[in-house]
Design a protein around this motif. Structure first.
Motif, mmCIF file in Angstrom:
data_model
loop_
_atom_site.group_PDB
_atom_site.id
_atom_site.type_symbol
_atom_site.label_atom_id
_atom_site.label_comp_id
_atom_site.label_asym_id
_atom_site.label_seq_id
_atom_site.Cartn_x
_atom_site.Cartn_y
_atom_site.Cartn_z
ATOM 1 N N GLY A 47 0.794 -1.220 0.000
ATOM 2 C CA GLY A 47 0.000 0.000 0.000
ATOM 3 C C GLY A 47 0.825 1.267 0.000
ATOM 4 N N GLY A 48 2.125 1.149 -0.101
ATOM 5 C CA GLY A 48 3.018 2.310 -0.090
ATOM 6 C C GLY A 48 4.199 2.059 0.826
ATOM 7 N N LYS A 49 5.089 3.035 0.923
ATOM 8 C CA LYS A 49 6.284 2.823 1.738
ATOM 9 C C LYS A 49 5.947 2.770 3.224
ATOM 10 C CE LYS A 49 8.019 7.542 2.571
ATOM 11 N NZ LYS A 49 9.220 8.394 2.526
ATOM 12 N N GLU A 50 4.851 3.421 3.651
ATOM 13 C CA GLU A 50 4.451 3.366 5.061
ATOM 14 C C GLU A 50 4.122 1.935 5.474
ATOM 15 O OE1 GLU A 50 3.759 7.432 3.515
ATOM 16 O OE2 GLU A 50 3.180 5.425 2.844
ATOM 17 N N GLY A 51 3.403 1.243 4.588
ATOM 18 C CA GLY A 51 3.053 -0.144 4.884
ATOM 19 C C GLY A 51 4.271 -1.040 4.924
ATOM 20 N N LEU A 52 5.180 -0.830 3.999
ATOM 21 C CA LEU A 52 6.418 -1.611 3.978
ATOM 22 C C LEU A 52 7.238 -1.351 5.236
ATOM 23 C CD1 LEU A 52 8.539 -3.407 2.660
ATOM 24 C CD2 LEU A 52 9.310 -1.421 1.337
ATOM 25 N N TYR A 53 7.345 -0.089 5.606
ATOM 26 C CA TYR A 53 8.103 0.282 6.800
ATOM 27 C C TYR A 53 7.493 -0.366 8.042
ATOM 28 C CZ TYR A 53 10.418 3.220 10.283
ATOM 29 O OH TYR A 53 11.139 3.652 11.356
ATOM 30 N N ALA A 54 6.173 -0.347 8.135
ATOM 31 C CA ALA A 54 5.491 -0.916 9.300
ATOM 32 C C ALA A 54 5.774 -2.407 9.435
ATOM 33 C CB ALA A 54 3.989 -0.664 9.196
ATOM 34 N N VAL A 55 5.777 -3.126 8.306
ATOM 35 C CA VAL A 55 6.062 -4.559 8.333
ATOM 36 C C VAL A 55 7.488 -4.813 8.810
ATOM 37 C CG1 VAL A 55 6.390 -6.608 6.881
ATOM 38 C CG2 VAL A 55 4.365 -5.166 6.580
ATOM 39 N N ILE A 56 8.432 -4.024 8.326
ATOM 40 C CA ILE A 56 9.839 -4.197 8.705
ATOM 41 C C ILE A 56 10.028 -3.927 10.192
ATOM 42 C CG2 ILE A 56 12.171 -3.255 8.396
ATOM 43 C CD1 ILE A 56 11.347 -2.708 5.447
ATOM 44 N N VAL A 57 9.460 -2.825 10.680
ATOM 45 C CA VAL A 57 9.589 -2.480 12.099
ATOM 46 C C VAL A 57 8.951 -3.549 12.969
ATOM 47 C CG1 VAL A 57 8.833 -0.864 13.887
ATOM 48 C CG2 VAL A 57 9.782 -0.001 11.736
ATOM 49 N N ASP A 58 7.789 -4.040 12.565
ATOM 50 C CA ASP A 58 7.107 -5.076 13.349
ATOM 51 C C ASP A 58 7.967 -6.326 13.454
ATOM 52 O OD1 ASP A 58 4.567 -6.163 14.602
ATOM 53 O OD2 ASP A 58 4.835 -7.590 12.964
ATOM 54 N N ARG A 59 8.589 -6.732 12.360
ATOM 55 C CA ARG A 59 9.448 -7.913 12.379
ATOM 56 C C ARG A 59 10.641 -7.723 13.317
ATOM 57 N NH1 ARG A 59 10.348 -10.981 6.616
ATOM 58 N NH2 ARG A 59 8.152 -11.494 6.183
ATOM 59 N N GLU A 60 11.285 -6.576 13.205
ATOM 60 C CA GLU A 60 12.469 -6.332 14.026
ATOM 61 C C GLU A 60 12.105 -6.203 15.503
ATOM 62 O OE1 GLU A 60 15.422 -6.687 12.881
ATOM 63 O OE2 GLU A 60 14.677 -6.922 10.833
ATOM 64 N N MET A 61 10.965 -5.571 15.776
ATOM 65 C CA MET A 61 10.519 -5.430 17.160
ATOM 66 C C MET A 61 10.250 -6.798 17.779
ATOM 67 S SD MET A 61 10.064 -2.192 18.353
ATOM 68 C CE MET A 61 8.556 -2.114 19.302
#
Length: 276
Positions: A47-61
């Motif tokens: 859905g955009g870079k915000e969605g991609l960023y959210a997935v990455i942060v969630d994984r790392e968290m």
């Protein structure tokens, strides 16, 4: 490439770009270009870079939370082992997930404060606080400062880890040893009621009182002659923290560091002769 493989490719590329440049500096066009796909593909998956960023942060968290919680999981072991294990766990994560860690510690959009790196540190600090509370109670220390000590320990470890991530000049084991050395010796020598010795209202009033008595504000009173708790604390800290005096045996103080300035060495020798 399957849809799942494409998604994982975009996550890897996005993590590398966000780690190197930060969220704001990365565009969907750049992500698509590195993946050699069109922009609509990125939008289709996230859905955009915000969605991609959210997935990455969630994984790392999730990964970092799992690592730290495992290190703090057994509060019945030796407290020092908990400190060592937690410091080493964080540094291992940083070493093995360098890009992910950089994504977490970089400035990020405040779309979900509850899922931010600072919120994770807050949760870990609460776990550390619980462990410290039990230890402080056993040692008959006031638990009033425990929340702050917990924040200090977490902050010291995390910010040191950030510094090391950019300057890995020592091994993670050696850095963990540095962190534990400072943290453990600090914890093991806590005062039940710590106070400032030279600054602050109480210290200034004590200095004024001593000045009226003609006592040098920086000179501790002789043994057994401290006329106030602050003076006794001053004496205790002077004897305890002087980097050149570590052991007291049969009334003699033994110098441990030969690298003191010449004037300090001379003063120590003169005082030793007087004590003898």
């Amino acid at each position: 490439m399957t849809s799942l493989q494409r998604r994982e490719q975009l996550i890897e590329i996005g993590r590398a770009l966000f780690a190197a440049k930060g969220f704001e500096a990365v565009s969907v066009e750049e992500i698509a270009a590195h993946a050699k796909v069109s922009k609509p593909i990125v939008y289709e998956h996230f859905g955009g870079k915000e969605g991609l960023y959210a997935v990455i942060v969630d994984r790392e968290m999730r990964a970092l939370t799992s690592v730290l919680e495992a290190a703090l999981d057994d509060p019945t072991v030796n407290p020092r082992q908990i400190v060592e294990r937690t410091a080493l766990a964080l540094l291992t994560y940083i070493e093995e997930n360098a890009e992910g860690f950089q994504v977490l510690v970089r400035d990020s959009p405040s779309t979900d404060p509850s899922g931010s790196f600072s919120s994770l540190l807050g949760d870990i600090a609460v776990r550390v606080e619980d462990i410290l509370s039990e230890t402080f109670k056993r040692q008959k220390l006031s638990v009033k400062g425990v929340p702050y000590y917990a924040q200090m320990l977490v902050g010291m470890t995390v910010f040191t880890g950030q510094y090391w991530a950019d300057r890995p000049k020592v091994s993670k084991e050696q850095l963990a040893a540095y962190i534990v050395d400072l943290a453990w010796h600090g914890l093991s020598r806590l005062d039940s009621k710590p106070q400032l010795l030279f600054e602050g209202v109480k210290a200034r009033k004590e200095a004024e009182r001593r000045a009226k008595r003609g006592i040098d504000a920086e000179t501790p009173p002789p043994d057994g002659e401290a006329s106030s708790p602050l003076e006794q604390t001053d004496l205790d800290h002077t004897l305890r923290e002087d980097s050149g005096l570590q052991n007291v045996s049969s009334g003699k103080q033994v110098a441990q560091h030969s690298a003191e300035p010449e004037a300090e060495v001379l003063r120590f020798e003169q005082e030793t002769e007087q004590n003898d």
